[in-house]
Design a protein around this motif. Structure first.
Motif, PDB file in Angstrom:
ATOM      1  N   LEU A  53      13.766   8.806   7.150  1.00  0.00           N
ATOM      2  CA  LEU A  53      12.935   9.432   6.117  1.00  0.00           C
ATOM      3  C   LEU A  53      12.275   8.335   5.295  1.00  0.00           C
ATOM      4  CD1 LEU A  53      12.059  11.877   4.316  1.00  0.00           C
ATOM      5  CD2 LEU A  53      14.212  11.534   3.068  1.00  0.00           C
ATOM      6  N   LEU A  54      10.938   8.338   5.264  1.00  0.00           N
ATOM      7  CA  LEU A  54      10.169   7.453   4.391  1.00  0.00           C
ATOM      8  C   LEU A  54       9.534   8.340   3.340  1.00  0.00           C
ATOM      9  CD1 LEU A  54       8.671   4.910   3.433  1.00  0.00           C
ATOM     10  CD2 LEU A  54       7.029   5.264   5.290  1.00  0.00           C
ATOM     11  N   THR A  55       9.992   8.214   2.091  1.00  0.00           N
ATOM     12  CA  THR A  55       9.512   9.107   1.047  1.00  0.00           C
ATOM     13  C   THR A  55       8.976   8.371  -0.165  1.00  0.00           C
ATOM     14  OG1 THR A  55      10.056  11.005  -0.370  1.00  0.00           O
ATOM     15  CG2 THR A  55      11.835   9.413   0.016  1.00  0.00           C
ATOM     16  N   ASP A  56       7.850   8.880  -0.646  1.00  0.00           N
ATOM     17  CA  ASP A  56       7.340   8.456  -1.936  1.00  0.00           C
ATOM     18  C   ASP A  56       8.326   8.952  -2.991  1.00  0.00           C
ATOM     19  OD1 ASP A  56       5.555   7.411  -3.827  1.00  0.00           O
ATOM     20  OD2 ASP A  56       4.398   9.248  -3.931  1.00  0.00           O
ATOM     21  N   ILE A  57       8.440   8.248  -4.086  1.00  0.00           N
ATOM     22  CA  ILE A  57       9.327   8.682  -5.165  1.00  0.00           C
ATOM     23  C   ILE A  57       8.651   9.764  -6.005  1.00  0.00           C
ATOM     24  CG2 ILE A  57      10.445   7.968  -7.315  1.00  0.00           C
ATOM     25  CD1 ILE A  57      11.038   5.279  -5.916  1.00  0.00           C
ATOM     26  N   ASN A  58       7.368   9.581  -6.274  1.00  0.00           N
ATOM     27  CA  ASN A  58       6.634  10.499  -7.146  1.00  0.00           C
ATOM     28  C   ASN A  58       5.996  11.612  -6.325  1.00  0.00           C
ATOM     29  OD1 ASN A  58       7.006   8.776  -9.528  1.00  0.00           O
ATOM     30  ND2 ASN A  58       5.764   7.371  -8.337  1.00  0.00           N
ATOM     31  N   LEU A  59       6.712  12.725  -6.230  1.00  0.00           N
ATOM     32  CA  LEU A  59       6.242  13.880  -5.476  1.00  0.00           C
ATOM     33  C   LEU A  59       6.143  15.072  -6.419  1.00  0.00           C
ATOM     34  CD1 LEU A  59       8.608  13.587  -2.377  1.00  0.00           C
ATOM     35  CD2 LEU A  59       6.159  13.037  -2.432  1.00  0.00           C
TER      36      LEU A  59
END
Length: 123
Positions: A53-59
């Motif tokens: 999982l590659l996720t942006d923090i600000n969602l």
């Protein structure tokens, strides 16, 4: 057995998401994409081949930290890589232990190397 190279990219900015999907695909990864945590969790439940999982923090809605914790409930060994353009590092105590952090802007080559390293670390 070949190393699984399926990545779930969670990014709410369509341009950033498109650029990363294209670049990571060119780097040999199979990339599934989601624009928010809710969509990402549905995809994780439906796609057992996702290896990272590659996720942006600000969602919008649940942030990347909450998403990573929820993802680990579904998949306890899932490697996670965080990304953010607002922070230079993950906030202490919020990220999963050992999860790499990519500060935006970063190159696709840097992301690909970080992802590959996180996949290797899992074994």
């Amino acid at each position: 057995m070949a190393l699984a190279r399926h990545v779930l990219l969670v990014e709410d900015d369509p341009l950033v998401r498109m650029t990363l999907v294209e670049g990571l695909s060119d780097s040999g990864f199979a990339v599934l994409e989601a624009e928010d945590a809710e969509m990402a969790l549905r995809m994780l439940a439906r796609h057992p081949e996702i290896a990272l999982l590659l996720t942006d923090i600000n969602l919008p809605g649940a942030d990347g930290f909450a998403l990573a914790r929820a993802a680990r409930v579904l998949r306890p060994d899932l490697p996670v890589v965080y990304a953010s353009g607002r922070f230079r590092q993950a906030e202490p105590g919020r990220g999963l232990a050992g999860a790499p952090f990519l500060a935006k802007p970063f190159s696709v080559a840097c992301a690909a190397a970080t992802i590959a390293g996180a996949m290797r670390a899992l074994g």
